[in-house]
Design a protein around this motif. Sequence first.
Motif, short mmCIF file in Angstrom:
data_model
loop_
_atom_site.label_atom_id
_atom_site.label_comp_id
_atom_site.label_asym_id
_atom_site.label_seq_id
_atom_site.Cartn_x
_atom_site.Cartn_y
_atom_site.Cartn_z
N LEU A 21 20.23 -1.00 44.71
CA LEU A 21 19.27 -1.94 45.27
C LEU A 21 17.94 -1.76 44.56
O LEU A 21 17.59 -0.64 44.17
CB LEU A 21 19.07 -1.67 46.77
CG LEU A 21 20.06 -2.33 47.73
CD1 LEU A 21 21.41 -1.68 47.61
CD2 LEU A 21 19.53 -2.25 49.13
N GLU A 24 12.38 -3.86 46.09
CA GLU A 24 12.16 -4.97 47.01
C GLU A 24 13.32 -5.12 47.98
O GLU A 24 13.12 -5.37 49.17
CB GLU A 24 11.94 -6.28 46.22
CG GLU A 24 10.65 -6.32 45.43
CD GLU A 24 10.71 -5.54 44.11
OE1 GLU A 24 11.83 -5.16 43.65
OE2 GLU A 24 9.63 -5.28 43.56
N ASP A 25 14.56 -4.95 47.48
CA ASP A 25 15.75 -5.02 48.35
C ASP A 25 15.72 -3.91 49.39
O ASP A 25 16.02 -4.13 50.56
CB ASP A 25 17.04 -4.91 47.53
CG ASP A 25 17.29 -6.10 46.64
OD1 ASP A 25 16.77 -7.20 46.93
OD2 ASP A 25 18.01 -5.93 45.64
N ARG A 28 13.15 -4.69 52.05
CA ARG A 28 13.65 -5.75 52.94
C ARG A 28 14.71 -5.19 53.90
O ARG A 28 14.71 -5.51 55.08
CB ARG A 28 14.23 -6.88 52.09
CG ARG A 28 14.51 -8.14 52.84
CD ARG A 28 14.87 -9.34 51.96
NE ARG A 28 15.51 -9.06 50.70
CZ ARG A 28 14.88 -9.04 49.51
NH1 ARG A 28 13.59 -9.28 49.44
NH2 ARG A 28 15.54 -8.81 48.39
N THR A 29 15.58 -4.32 53.41
CA THR A 29 16.61 -3.71 54.24
C THR A 29 16.00 -2.87 55.35
O THR A 29 16.56 -2.78 56.45
CB THR A 29 17.54 -2.83 53.36
OG1 THR A 29 18.14 -3.66 52.37
CG2 THR A 29 18.63 -2.18 54.17
#
Length: 113
Positions: A21, A24-25, A28-29
Amino acid sequence: MPTPPFVDHALAELLDEQARLTLEDLARTCCMAPDWVTERLQAGLLHGEQSGGRWQFSSTSVVRARRLARLESTFDADPELAALTVDLIEEVTALRHRLRELQTRTGLPPGAA
């Protein structure tokens, strides 16, 4: 409302260990801002790999980051204290896993150790 422990385990299992990931991922998670992830990286509380100037994170990092975020937001915990708590959770989980392996190998019933 706290997330049940099986959700973290299920999340880690659903994510392919080879999959990565982005920063940013991961943010967000965790329902956090990318700056939150960057601050924990700089403090050494989260670990990732840099590739081509971009951060990448494994499924293990996702579980750790989600725990950190949850502890910090639920208990208004200092990031270092939250990280210490996550370290202890990870250690207990590893010890329980090791105990189950030993019980299976030696034929001892659970709780007999």
